[in-house]
Design a protein around this motif. Structure first.
Motif, PDB file in Angstrom:
ATOM      1  N   LEU A   1      -1.690   2.155  -0.120  1.00 33.28           N
ATOM      2  CA  LEU A   1      -2.503   3.195   0.494  1.00 33.28           C
ATOM      3  C   LEU A   1      -1.580   4.299   0.987  1.00 33.28           C
ATOM      4  N   ALA A   2      -1.945   5.527   0.667  1.00 31.54           N
ATOM      5  CA  ALA A   2      -1.096   6.664   0.999  1.00 31.54           C
ATOM      6  C   ALA A   2      -1.956   7.894   1.194  1.00 31.54           C
ATOM      7  N   LEU A   3      -1.403   8.879   1.867  1.00 29.45           N
ATOM      8  CA  LEU A   3      -2.022  10.192   1.956  1.00 29.45           C
ATOM      9  C   LEU A   3      -1.509  11.032   0.794  1.00 29.45           C
ATOM     10  N   GLN A   4      -2.444  11.645   0.074  1.00 33.49           N
ATOM     11  CA  GLN A   4      -2.098  12.580  -0.987  1.00 33.49           C
ATOM     12  C   GLN A   4      -2.971  13.815  -0.850  1.00 33.49           C
ATOM     13  N   CYS A   5      -2.529  14.912  -1.450  1.00 35.05           N
ATOM     14  CA  CYS A   5      -3.341  16.125  -1.414  1.00 35.05           C
ATOM     15  C   CYS A   5      -4.647  15.882  -2.169  1.00 35.05           C
ATOM     16  N   ALA A   6      -5.724  16.441  -1.642  1.00 38.12           N
ATOM     17  CA  ALA A   6      -7.052  16.243  -2.232  1.00 38.12           C
ATOM     18  C   ALA A   6      -7.116  16.758  -3.664  1.00 38.12           C
ATOM     19  N   THR A   7      -6.378  17.806  -3.937  1.00 37.16           N
ATOM     20  CA  THR A   7      -6.260  18.351  -5.290  1.00 37.16           C
ATOM     21  C   THR A   7      -4.785  18.643  -5.548  1.00 37.16           C
ATOM     22  N   PRO A   8      -4.377  18.782  -6.800  1.00 30.59           N
ATOM     23  CA  PRO A   8      -2.950  19.025  -7.078  1.00 30.59           C
ATOM     24  C   PRO A   8      -2.421  20.262  -6.359  1.00 30.59           C
TER      25      PRO A   8
ATOM     26  N   SER B   1       2.459  -1.120   2.208  1.00 30.81           N
ATOM     27  CA  SER B   1       3.021  -1.685   0.995  1.00 30.81           C
ATOM     28  C   SER B   1       1.862  -2.023   0.056  1.00 30.81           C
ATOM     29  N   ARG B   2       2.156  -2.566  -1.116  1.00 30.03           N
ATOM     30  CA  ARG B   2       1.099  -2.908  -2.060  1.00 30.03           C
ATOM     31  C   ARG B   2       0.218  -4.009  -1.482  1.00 30.03           C
ATOM     32  N   LEU B   3      -1.095  -3.832  -1.595  1.00 30.59           N
ATOM     33  CA  LEU B   3      -2.073  -4.778  -1.066  1.00 30.59           C
ATOM     34  C   LEU B   3      -2.788  -5.424  -2.244  1.00 30.59           C
ATOM     35  N   PRO B   4      -2.351  -6.604  -2.668  1.00 29.63           N
ATOM     36  CA  PRO B   4      -2.911  -7.204  -3.876  1.00 29.63           C
ATOM     37  C   PRO B   4      -4.300  -7.797  -3.693  1.00 29.63           C
ATOM     38  N   ASP B   5      -4.656  -8.120  -2.461  1.00 30.50           N
ATOM     39  CA  ASP B   5      -5.950  -8.744  -2.189  1.00 30.50           C
ATOM     40  C   ASP B   5      -7.011  -7.664  -1.969  1.00 30.50           C
ATOM     41  N   GLU B   6      -8.088  -7.692  -2.740  1.00 31.08           N
ATOM     42  CA  GLU B   6      -9.113  -6.643  -2.656  1.00 31.08           C
ATOM     43  C   GLU B   6      -9.782  -6.597  -1.287  1.00 31.08           C
ATOM     44  N   ALA B   7     -10.015  -7.759  -0.688  1.00 31.02           N
ATOM     45  CA  ALA B   7     -10.660  -7.788   0.625  1.00 31.02           C
ATOM     46  C   ALA B   7      -9.755  -7.155   1.676  1.00 31.02           C
ATOM     47  N   GLU B   8      -8.469  -7.458   1.611  1.00 31.62           N
ATOM     48  CA  GLU B   8      -7.536  -6.870   2.570  1.00 31.62           C
ATOM     49  C   GLU B   8      -7.392  -5.370   2.326  1.00 31.62           C
ATOM     50  N   HIS B   9      -7.353  -4.987   1.076  1.00 29.56           N
ATOM     51  CA  HIS B   9      -7.284  -3.566   0.746  1.00 29.56           C
ATOM     52  C   HIS B   9      -8.475  -2.829   1.356  1.00 29.56           C
ATOM     53  N   ALA B  10      -9.653  -3.405   1.244  1.00 31.78           N
ATOM     54  CA  ALA B  10     -10.856  -2.797   1.806  1.00 31.78           C
ATOM     55  C   ALA B  10     -10.779  -2.729   3.320  1.00 31.78           C
ATOM     56  N   ALA B  11     -10.213  -3.756   3.952  1.00 33.95           N
ATOM     57  CA  ALA B  11     -10.101  -3.770   5.412  1.00 33.95           C
ATOM     58  C   ALA B  11      -9.156  -2.673   5.899  1.00 33.95           C
ATOM     59  N   PHE B  12      -8.046  -2.499   5.212  1.00 33.77           N
ATOM     60  CA  PHE B  12      -7.110  -1.442   5.605  1.00 33.77           C
ATOM     61  C   PHE B  12      -7.718  -0.060   5.367  1.00 33.77           C
ATOM     62  N   ARG B  13      -8.396   0.106   4.253  1.00 32.38           N
ATOM     63  CA  ARG B  13      -9.038   1.390   3.981  1.00 32.38           C
ATOM     64  C   ARG B  13     -10.083   1.704   5.047  1.00 32.38           C
ATOM     65  N   LYS B  14     -10.883   0.704   5.414  1.00 31.39           N
ATOM     66  CA  LYS B  14     -11.912   0.897   6.430  1.00 31.39           C
ATOM     67  C   LYS B  14     -11.287   1.298   7.764  1.00 31.39           C
ATOM     68  N   ALA B  15     -10.143   0.715   8.094  1.00 29.31           N
ATOM     69  CA  ALA B  15      -9.465   1.046   9.346  1.00 29.31           C
ATOM     70  C   ALA B  15      -8.865   2.451   9.312  1.00 29.31           C
ATOM     71  N   LEU B  16      -8.311   2.821   8.165  1.00 28.47           N
ATOM     72  CA  LEU B  16      -7.599   4.090   8.073  1.00 28.47           C
ATOM     73  C   LEU B  16      -8.507   5.300   7.892  1.00 28.47           C
TER      74      LEU B  16
ATOM     75  N   ASN C   1      -5.590   5.384  -3.110  1.00 26.92           N
ATOM     76  CA  ASN C   1      -4.953   4.167  -3.605  1.00 26.92           C
ATOM     77  C   ASN C   1      -3.915   4.577  -4.635  1.00 26.92           C
ATOM     78  N   LEU C   2      -2.658   4.311  -4.336  1.00 27.73           N
ATOM     79  CA  LEU C   2      -1.567   4.702  -5.220  1.00 27.73           C
ATOM     80  C   LEU C   2      -0.927   3.428  -5.772  1.00 27.73           C
ATOM     81  N   SER C   3      -1.467   2.978  -6.895  1.00 26.79           N
ATOM     82  CA  SER C   3      -0.964   1.763  -7.544  1.00 26.79           C
ATOM     83  C   SER C   3      -0.942   0.568  -6.595  1.00 26.79           C
ATOM     84  N   GLY C   4      -1.981   0.443  -5.788  1.00 18.57           N
ATOM     85  CA  GLY C   4      -2.086  -0.681  -4.867  1.00 18.57           C
ATOM     86  C   GLY C   4      -1.607  -0.389  -3.471  1.00 18.57           C
TER      87      GLY C   4
END
Length: 233
Positions: free
Chosen positions: A108-115, A178-193, A103-106
């Motif tokens: 969803l993105a791919l980032q390296c697991a560590t710096p 894009s930014r997902l302001p709704d927590e339920a929708e954020h969870a749905a996208f995370r679950k899918a991804l 979660n990058l400020s709302g």
């Protein structure tokens, strides 16, 4: 008259699992320019998926190294590509930590697991080494960046480099929504991804080239112009 913009990206190799995933998720192949059918996602309508991936689709699946810029009046694309060829030839390919969903400020993105100091160093080099080709940011572009609210350090980067999130303010990421302001929708996208990206978390990220993307005009999508292998032995 066209007023193209350019950007330096990390772009996964065409045909790789990571590239195929990103292109299908966003609904566009930024190498060929082909529109793609997006995956069916439980609890998310096709219309909503199209909407939340629209901005990322415009830029193409990528990780930014040098943000979009226009050439100054005395510079040409040929000069830029010549300099990029020499620049990339001085750098060695490297391996970065695996990509994971974050979660990058709302967003969803791919980032390296560590710096990854190597990616940070590459991005900083892309910003500085090619900056002589960049036209200064316009007042409207500066105002747009400032409207988001910047720290003092980000303001310094904006004035010096035309973009606030570079150098020590840089965070490598590959945007998926894009930014997902709704927590339920954020969870749905995370679950899918999460099951889609789980395989990438098991594999280090190999960085072997810098990609030059080109946007023909303000409303046109970014497309791959050329890839420059990191070829120092």
């Amino acid at each position: 008259m066209s007023d193209p913009r350019y950007a330096l990206y990390y772009c996964p190799p065409e045909g790789s699992d990571l590239y195929r995933f990103g292109c299908r998720w966003l609904g566009r192949d930024a190498v060929t320019g082909t529109a793609l059918e997006q995956p069916a996602v439980s609890q998310i309508s096709p219309e909503r998926l199209e909407e939340v991936t629209r901005t990322a689709r415009h830029y193409g699946f990528h990780g930014t190294l040098k943000p979009p810029f226009r050439l100054h009046r005395q510079a040409t694309e040929e000069q830029l590509t010549g300099s990029l060829t020499r620049f990339a030839a001085q750098l060695r390919p490297f391996t970065a930590p695996p990509l994971v969903l974050k979660n990058l400020s709302g967003f969803l993105a791919l980032q390296c697991a560590t710096p990854s100091p190597e990616i940070d160093t590459l991005a900083a080099a892309c910003v500085t080494a090619l900056d002589r080709f960049r036209a200064p940011a316009s007042e409207s572009e500066l105002a747009k960046r400032r409207a988001a609210g910047l720290t003092e350090r980000q303001e310094e980067m904006l004035v010096r480099w035309g973009y606030p999130y570079v150098m020590d303010c840089f965070r490598f990421h590959m945007t998926l929504t894009s930014r997902l302001p709704d927590e339920a929708e954020h969870a749905a996208f995370r679950k899918a991804l999460e099951p889609m990206v789980a395989r990438f978390a098991a594999e280090p990220l190999r960085v072997e080239a810098v990609a030059l993307f080109r946007q023909e005009s303000q409303d046109a999508p970014f497309v791959l112009a050329r890839s420059f292998p990191l070829s120092k032995i």
